[in-house]
Design a protein around this motif. Structure first.
Motif, PDB file in Angstrom:
ATOM      1  N   THR A  91       0.174   4.380  -2.016  1.00  0.00           N
ATOM      2  CA  THR A  91      -1.058   5.178  -2.120  1.00  0.00           C
ATOM      3  C   THR A  91      -1.319   5.610  -0.600  1.00  0.00           C
ATOM      4  N   ILE A  92      -0.468   5.400   0.574  1.00  0.00           N
ATOM      5  CA  ILE A  92      -0.758   5.842   1.574  1.00  0.00           C
ATOM      6  C   ILE A  92      -0.683   7.475   1.858  1.00  0.00           C
ATOM      7  N   PRO A  93      -1.510   8.302   2.266  1.00  0.00           N
ATOM      8  CA  PRO A  93      -1.168   9.696   2.387  1.00  0.00           C
ATOM      9  C   PRO A  93      -0.366   9.809   3.556  1.00  0.00           C
ATOM     10  N   ASN A  94       0.601  10.810   3.309  1.00  0.00           N
ATOM     11  CA  ASN A  94       1.655  10.774   4.150  1.00  0.00           C
ATOM     12  C   ASN A  94       1.187  11.359   5.613  1.00  0.00           C
ATOM     13  N   ARG A  95       0.305  12.257   5.870  1.00  0.00           N
ATOM     14  CA  ARG A  95      -0.180  12.777   7.168  1.00  0.00           C
ATOM     15  C   ARG A  95      -0.990  11.729   7.797  1.00  0.00           C
ATOM     16  N   ILE A  96      -1.551  10.743   7.220  1.00  0.00           N
ATOM     17  CA  ILE A  96      -2.034   9.823   7.926  1.00  0.00           C
ATOM     18  C   ILE A  96      -1.467   8.488   8.151  1.00  0.00           C
ATOM     19  N   THR A 113      -6.258  -4.540  12.765  1.00  0.00           N
ATOM     20  CA  THR A 113      -7.131  -5.495  11.982  1.00  0.00           C
ATOM     21  C   THR A 113      -6.610  -6.644  11.626  1.00  0.00           C
ATOM     22  N   TYR A 130      -7.916  13.543  -0.986  1.00  0.00           N
ATOM     23  CA  TYR A 130      -7.354  12.227  -1.053  1.00  0.00           C
ATOM     24  C   TYR A 130      -7.200  11.599   0.247  1.00  0.00           C
ATOM     25  N   VAL A 151      -4.118   0.736  11.878  1.00  0.00           N
ATOM     26  CA  VAL A 151      -5.217   0.144  11.653  1.00  0.00           C
ATOM     27  C   VAL A 151      -5.081  -1.101  10.884  1.00  0.00           C
ATOM     28  N   ILE A 165      -1.741   6.246  11.303  1.00  0.00           N
ATOM     29  CA  ILE A 165      -3.078   5.688  11.461  1.00  0.00           C
ATOM     30  C   ILE A 165      -3.149   4.601  10.849  1.00  0.00           C
ATOM     31  N   VAL A 166      -3.060   4.687   9.560  1.00  0.00           N
ATOM     32  CA  VAL A 166      -3.190   3.701   8.432  1.00  0.00           C
ATOM     33  C   VAL A 166      -2.283   2.248   8.684  1.00  0.00           C
ATOM     34  N   THR A 193      -1.030  12.342  -3.426  1.00  0.00           N
ATOM     35  CA  THR A 193      -1.509  11.764  -2.184  1.00  0.00           C
ATOM     36  C   THR A 193      -1.307  12.598  -0.791  1.00  0.00           C
ATOM     37  N   LEU A 245       0.822  -0.983  -0.024  1.00  0.00           N
ATOM     38  CA  LEU A 245       0.024  -0.199   0.028  1.00  0.00           C
ATOM     39  C   LEU A 245       0.695   1.234   0.115  1.00  0.00           C
TER      40      LEU A 245
END
Lengths: 203, 281
Positions: free
Chosen positions: A65-70, A81, B58, A77, A73-74, B53, A62
């Motif tokens: 695709t992961i936005p840097n700012r979160i 999970t 997004y 999660v 958190i990703v 991103t 992933l």
């Protein structure tokens, strides 16, 4: 293949030169909680190995695709999970194992080694390297846990994996070893020995 | 098209069509002049290939989609495995009750069969469930008990002889006690200490308790787990409190006030009369 087992490969280096506990000093909290006996130490070490490997692979897939700012958190999660699903599946198909592991589930999710590897390695590398890195770091962590668990159970209870090694007829168990503080002292000794052998300055 | 140049000596930027011989500002040699590559002009087309991103939209969409996927995944796993899990939990409960009756080593279907054979009935006292069992012809009571350990809940089953004088066995479980310390109450060596332990002290009070390992001074005191004093205290409170919850069955008023020497007799009588009562019901 030779590269796979070289000293610098992601699989081997965390076992010794880049050990997550001894060198990076990560995951100390759980090393304290589960090492008073050998068996939970082994179980915890293996669980962390499996979860680190899988979460590393997922995050690595992933990563673009992961936005840097979160991203933290990703990562959290994904780990949470994964651990929850694994524990649910175990509960259904291997109930005994799940009862044994129930205590560790929370400890695995919050293990800093997982987050550390996701952030430092899986976010920059491909799935295959990340998988190796996860396994390597998990085993490096397990190694330290087993050493600490070995010492604590041997001297704290006079047993190993529940079998009596030092007979209670002459060996008076050392209650200090059972105390959580002792695990930090032993980890400290392990780090000391590790640095003495490998040389601190080489970094 | 004019290109941008930067002079490394004076730090100024200027525009020119091609590389000048000298810096127009400080007159430095052309070797000190660099062409400035327009970052925006070069990179913008590349960025448009993929999604940005870092944009807010997004990020929010990503978070939302992630949460929905994870929620569905967890809900799916949880509901599809629920039946099997519940069956496992039920079977485990039965196994725990059997363990408290010192029936060990059963697995799978054997647990259900043995449970059906041993447990003769389930009864209630003031809303608290308890079980009647028949182990090799002897009647035993099984009392579920609940308590609090160091980190979370404790539970257990205490089996008691028909005459209510001694415990016959015990099982303890825990939610999240420390592995290797408090969690050891789950091990059989600890639980087996409850086999044949007297429930009452000399005054006829329910006295069965757990003390610090090695500090045992009376038969009704059970050795706790080394290094897990708080969990052991929790077990003590749970056992003692649990027996008191079923006090109406275990002891009736005369037992408590009986003189020392007669305690055993009186307690036995109490149990008999109560047993008769229970059977009449």
């Amino acid at each position: 293949m030779s590269k796979l087992f070289s000293k610098e490969s992601p699989l081997v280096s965390p076992l010794n030169l880049n050990n997550p506990v001894a060198v990076q000093v990560l995951g100390i909290c759980s090393a304290l909680a589960v090492t008073s006996q050998l068996e939970p130490a082994i179980v915890m070490g293996l669980s962390v190995t499996v979860i680190t490997a899988f979460s590393n692979v997922i995050i690595s897939l992933l990563r673009k695709t992961i936005p840097n700012r979160i991203r933290i958190i990703v990562q959290l999660v994904v780990v949470a999970t994964l651990v929850t699903i694994v524990s649910q599946v175990l509960k259904a198909f291997a109930y005994d194992v799940s009862v044994q592991l129930s205590v560790y589930v929370g400890l695995i999710i919050t293990n800093c080694i997982l987050m550390g590897r996701l952030e430092a390695f899986a976010m920059q590398n491909g799935p295959w390297e990340s998988c190796l890195d996860g396994i390597g770091n998990g085993l490096g962590y397990a190694l330290i846990l087993v050493i600490v668990g070995f010492v604590r159970e041997l001297f704290g209870f006079g047993t190993l994996l529940g079998f009596e090694v030092l007979p209670s007829s002459w060996y008076v168990t050392n209650g200090m070893m059972v105390m959580p503080a002792m695990s930090l002292i032993i980890v400290g000794c392990v780090i000391w020995a590790h640095r003495a052998i490998n040389g601190e300055e080489k970094k | 098209m004019a290109k941008k140049f930067k002079c490394n000596i004076c730090g100024q930027t200027f525009e020119a069509d091609s590389m000048p011989d000298k810096c127009p500002i400080c007159m430095a040699d052309s070797s000190n002049i660099e062409e400035v590559v327009e970052a925006s002009a070069e990179n913008k087309p590349a960025k448009k290939k993929g999604l940005d991103t870092n944009s807010n939209v997004y990020t929010i969409v990503y978070a939302a989609v992630m949460v929905i996927i994870v929620a569905f995944l967890l809900a799916f796993v949880s509901s599809s495995l629920k039946d099997i899990q519940e069956a496992n939990v039920l079977r485990d409960t039965k196994n725990q009750i059997l363990l408290s009756l010192n029936i060990e080593g059963l697995e799978g279907q054997a647990i259900d069969d043995k449970y059906a054979e041993v447990i003769t009935s389930e009864k209630e006292l003031n809303g608290n469930k308890y079980y009647m069992a028949n182990v090799d012809g002897a009647v035993k009571y099984v009392f579920p008990v609940k308590g609090r350990g160091l980190w979370g809940g404790l539970w257990g089953y205490l089996s008691v002889d028909e005459d209510m004088l001694h415990t016959f066995g015990a099982y303890f479980g825990h939610e999240s006690e420390t592995a290797g310390l408090g969690a050891r109450i789950n091990e059989r060596w600890f639980q087996q200490q409850f086999t044949g332990a007297p429930i009452f002290d000399a005054e006829g009070n329910i006295a069965l308790t757990v003390v610090k390992a090695g500090a045992k001074s009376a038969d009704y005191e059970i050795d706790g787990v080394t290094g897990a004093t708080l969990t052991s205290n929790g077990v003590a409170a749970m056992v003692n409190g649990g027996l008191n919850v079923f006090g109406d069955i275990i002891k009736v008023a005369p037992c408590a006030s009986a003189p020392e020497a007669e305690v055993e007799e009186v307690a036995a009588e109490c149990a008999d009369s109560l047993q008769a009562e229970v059977e009449n019901n």
